[in-house]
Design a protein around this motif. Sequence first.
Motif, short mmCIF file in Angstrom:
data_model
loop_
_atom_site.label_atom_id
_atom_site.label_comp_id
_atom_site.label_asym_id
_atom_site.label_seq_id
_atom_site.Cartn_x
_atom_site.Cartn_y
_atom_site.Cartn_z
N CYS A 143 0.83 -1.19 0.00
CA CYS A 143 0.00 0.00 0.00
C CYS A 143 0.87 1.25 0.00
CB CYS A 143 -0.86 0.07 1.25
SG CYS A 143 -2.30 -0.97 1.18
N ARG A 182 0.40 4.12 1.42
CA ARG A 182 0.55 4.78 2.73
C ARG A 182 1.52 3.99 3.61
NH1 ARG A 182 -0.73 9.02 5.44
NH2 ARG A 182 -0.94 8.95 7.71
N SER A 183 1.47 2.69 3.49
CA SER A 183 2.41 1.84 4.22
C SER A 183 3.84 2.22 3.82
CB SER A 183 2.11 0.37 3.88
OG SER A 183 3.11 -0.46 4.32
N CYS A 210 -4.45 5.65 2.39
CA CYS A 210 -4.83 4.26 2.66
C CYS A 210 -6.07 3.93 1.84
CB CYS A 210 -5.11 4.10 4.14
SG CYS A 210 -5.84 2.52 4.54
N PRO A 211 -6.03 2.86 1.04
CA PRO A 211 -7.21 2.52 0.23
C PRO A 211 -8.41 2.11 1.07
CG PRO A 211 -5.48 0.86 -0.01
CD PRO A 211 -4.90 1.98 0.80
N GLN A 212 -8.17 1.79 2.35
CA GLN A 212 -9.31 1.40 3.22
C GLN A 212 -9.85 2.60 3.99
OE1 GLN A 212 -8.78 -1.90 5.78
NE2 GLN A 212 -7.64 -3.09 4.30
N GLY A 219 -8.14 1.10 8.02
CA GLY A 219 -6.72 0.76 8.08
C GLY A 219 -6.52 -0.72 8.42
N CYS A 220 -5.28 -1.12 8.60
CA CYS A 220 -5.01 -2.50 9.00
C CYS A 220 -3.75 -2.52 9.86
CB CYS A 220 -4.88 -3.41 7.78
SG CYS A 220 -3.38 -3.11 6.84
N ASN A 227 -0.80 -3.31 9.40
CA ASN A 227 0.47 -2.88 8.82
C ASN A 227 0.80 -1.45 9.21
OD1 ASN A 227 1.78 -4.86 7.33
ND2 ASN A 227 0.18 -4.78 5.78
N CYS A 228 -0.17 -0.60 9.14
CA CYS A 228 0.08 0.83 9.37
C CYS A 228 -0.37 1.32 10.73
CB CYS A 228 -0.63 1.68 8.32
SG CYS A 228 0.03 1.48 6.67
S1 SF4 Z 1 -3.48 0.57 6.82
FE1 SF4 Z 1 -3.31 -1.31 5.61
S2 SF4 Z 1 -4.67 -0.91 3.90
FE2 SF4 Z 1 -4.15 1.07 4.77
S3 SF4 Z 1 -2.32 1.79 3.71
FE3 SF4 Z 1 -1.65 0.70 5.49
S4 SF4 Z 1 -1.24 -1.36 4.74
FE4 SF4 Z 1 -2.58 -0.37 3.29
#
Ligand code: SF4
Length: 295
Positions: free
Chosen positions: A21, A23-24, A248-250, A261-262, A264-265
């Motif tokens: 991603c 943003r990641s 972030c696509p979410q 988010g998830c 990862n970030c």
């Molecule tokens: S929070 Fe998750 S989905 Fe959003 S940019 Fe980070 S890795 Fe991607």
Amino acid sequence: MPDKYSAVWVSHSSMGDFLKCPRSYYLHNMYKDPKTGHKVSIVNPHMSLGVAVHEVLEGLADFPADERMNRDLLALYEAGWKKVTGKKGGFTSEEEEAEFKARGIVMLEKVASDPRFLVNKCIKLPQDKMPCNFYLSEEHNIILNGLVDWIEYLPETDSLHIVDFKTGKVEEKDGSLQLPIYLLLCDALHKKRKVTKASYWYLESDKVVEKELPHLDKAREDVLAVAMKVKEARDTAKRDGFEKTFVCPQGAYNLETKENGCNNCRPYEFILSGNPLVEFVGVGGFSQDMYVLKK
Ligand code: SF4
């Protein structure tokens, strides 16, 4: 003459972040704390185990082949572990640390009992204070950098075998850019010999998996394609701003509802927002501010 300081530096991990991603990628590789001017990093036990085991194994390349296995791997590990012990290694309890440390001991005991190609001649790529690097594209001012864990010399074919040590349980996915990147680094920095073999050594299961090598041109094409996307995103960010480009696509993580988010970030978003769920534990070897996620 291209300027290395203004170049875009890409590596397996930074391109991996970008592919996950944008943003990641931004949070892991570009964001700097305005107060310290440092990049930020979340340390965790898996990473610390990897660092400590890699340091022991990669350090063996500094010794002649026939002396390497006279070294006391466990004593070296014990000494190296001091750099990752406690909170600075991302451990939140003594039990957790003991469990991870013991996994490394088992890995090194297995290596000591069957060191495989570690007893053969090896070569090292030239390196200064920075990881090994070369211009992937002078035209686009992109530098590829990385460290190949081990490069065995194969005398029968006067060629090279690249080896990547794995301390995690998850196997590297097909299509990973890791081997193409290692191949390109060896080709650029060791002109005398070709790479003819590549393997992953999964240390926990003590399994060596030989992988098919990509063709050099295809490796360059695949790695450059991702690197160009990274460069384009960075150029766009300079024009439109980082927060607008690396989204972030979410949807951004919402601190109140704890939605979006998830994982990862999320810990990085905690750092940016000063959330007490992350704790500063020190400054790392690359002058990055290190944090640990509290449990
Ligand atoms: S929070 Fe998750 S989905 Fe959003 S940019 Fe980070 S890795 Fe991607």
